[in-house]
Scaffold this motif. Sequence first.
Motif, PDB file in Angstrom:
ATOM      1  N   GLU A  26      42.761  14.191 -36.717  1.00  0.00           N
ATOM      2  CA  GLU A  26      41.918  12.957 -37.462  1.00  0.00           C
ATOM      3  C   GLU A  26      41.810  12.931 -38.802  1.00  0.00           C
ATOM      4  N   GLU A  27      41.961  14.029 -39.558  1.00  0.00           N
ATOM      5  CA  GLU A  27      42.152  14.010 -40.780  1.00  0.00           C
ATOM      6  C   GLU A  27      43.318  13.418 -41.406  1.00  0.00           C
ATOM      7  N   GLN A  28      44.335  13.206 -40.805  1.00  0.00           N
ATOM      8  CA  GLN A  28      45.684  12.680 -41.070  1.00  0.00           C
ATOM      9  C   GLN A  28      46.060  11.372 -40.522  1.00  0.00           C
ATOM     10  N   ASN A  29      45.136  10.953 -39.518  1.00  0.00           N
ATOM     11  CA  ASN A  29      45.136   9.577 -39.021  1.00  0.00           C
ATOM     12  C   ASN A  29      45.190   8.622 -39.980  1.00  0.00           C
ATOM     13  N   ILE A  30      46.322   7.724 -40.006  1.00  0.00           N
ATOM     14  CA  ILE A  30      46.446   6.629 -41.247  1.00  0.00           C
ATOM     15  C   ILE A  30      46.244   5.196 -40.375  1.00  0.00           C
ATOM     16  N   LYS A  31      45.802   5.331 -39.035  1.00  0.00           N
ATOM     17  CA  LYS A  31      45.639   4.073 -38.296  1.00  0.00           C
ATOM     18  C   LYS A  31      44.570   3.248 -38.803  1.00  0.00           C
ATOM     19  N   PRO A  32      43.338   3.890 -39.318  1.00  0.00           N
ATOM     20  CA  PRO A  32      42.269   2.988 -39.756  1.00  0.00           C
ATOM     21  C   PRO A  32      42.549   2.554 -40.900  1.00  0.00           C
ATOM     22  N   PHE A  33      43.172   3.197 -41.848  1.00  0.00           N
ATOM     23  CA  PHE A  33      43.881   2.638 -43.192  1.00  0.00           C
ATOM     24  C   PHE A  33      44.660   1.495 -42.955  1.00  0.00           C
ATOM     25  N   LEU A  34      45.647   1.523 -41.882  1.00  0.00           N
ATOM     26  CA  LEU A  34      46.812   0.370 -41.768  1.00  0.00           C
ATOM     27  C   LEU A  34      45.769  -0.758 -41.035  1.00  0.00           C
ATOM     28  N   GLY A  35      44.855  -0.264 -40.256  1.00  0.00           N
ATOM     29  CA  GLY A  35      44.202  -1.474 -39.630  1.00  0.00           C
ATOM     30  C   GLY A  35      43.285  -2.368 -40.470  1.00  0.00           C
ATOM     31  N   ASN A  36      42.582  -1.526 -41.248  1.00  0.00           N
ATOM     32  CA  ASN A  36      41.508  -2.073 -42.251  1.00  0.00           C
ATOM     33  C   ASN A  36      42.094  -2.651 -43.308  1.00  0.00           C
ATOM     34  N   LEU A  37      43.340  -2.023 -44.333  1.00  0.00           N
ATOM     35  CA  LEU A  37      43.555  -2.632 -45.137  1.00  0.00           C
ATOM     36  C   LEU A  37      44.750  -3.637 -44.988  1.00  0.00           C
ATOM     37  N   LEU A  38      45.347  -3.502 -44.085  1.00  0.00           N
ATOM     38  CA  LEU A  38      46.493  -4.223 -43.932  1.00  0.00           C
ATOM     39  C   LEU A  38      46.560  -4.946 -42.346  1.00  0.00           C
TER      40      LEU A  38
END
Length: 165
Positions: A26-38
């Motif tokens: 959960e601390e390394q999950n980049i899906k929220p970053f990908l989904g929210n930013l791009l």
Amino acid sequence: MKKYIYWLLPLLWMGVIFYSSAQPYEEQNIKPFLGNLLNLSFLEPYLDWVSFTYHHSEVSTEVLGVDGLIEFFVRKGAHFGVYFILLLLFYLALKKTCRRTMWLLLALSYMMTITYAVTDEFHQGFTANRTPYAGDVVIDGIGAGFAICIVLLLHWKTKSGGIAK
């Protein structure tokens, strides 16, 4: 004695790897970053053909979505890259501190890199929401193998006069 400072480089890099492996998914999950930013949904028609099984799970846009598929490849690319760098750092430390043939130094560097990859996967078994997987060690080994290819290519280029000394 100064030459042994080169051993700090692989040791520090191993510390970075250890720290990363000690973090829950959960601390390394980049899906929220990908989904929210791009908004990467435009890639779906180009990636919908990708489907394979990795560690008993299907990897596809249908199962993971575009963000999840990209995250999968980023994570596996990180395995490749991290161990690519580790082999180079082991090789540099050995080259600066041992008088042996390049082939022996490369073989030792590869063995040390793979040994650390195995212990790192074992370590992940004690981390929340992380599982050790031999397939990741294979990816680590491929990254280390590519690093060997780069060392050999640079050595060949230097010896053949392709790169100024």
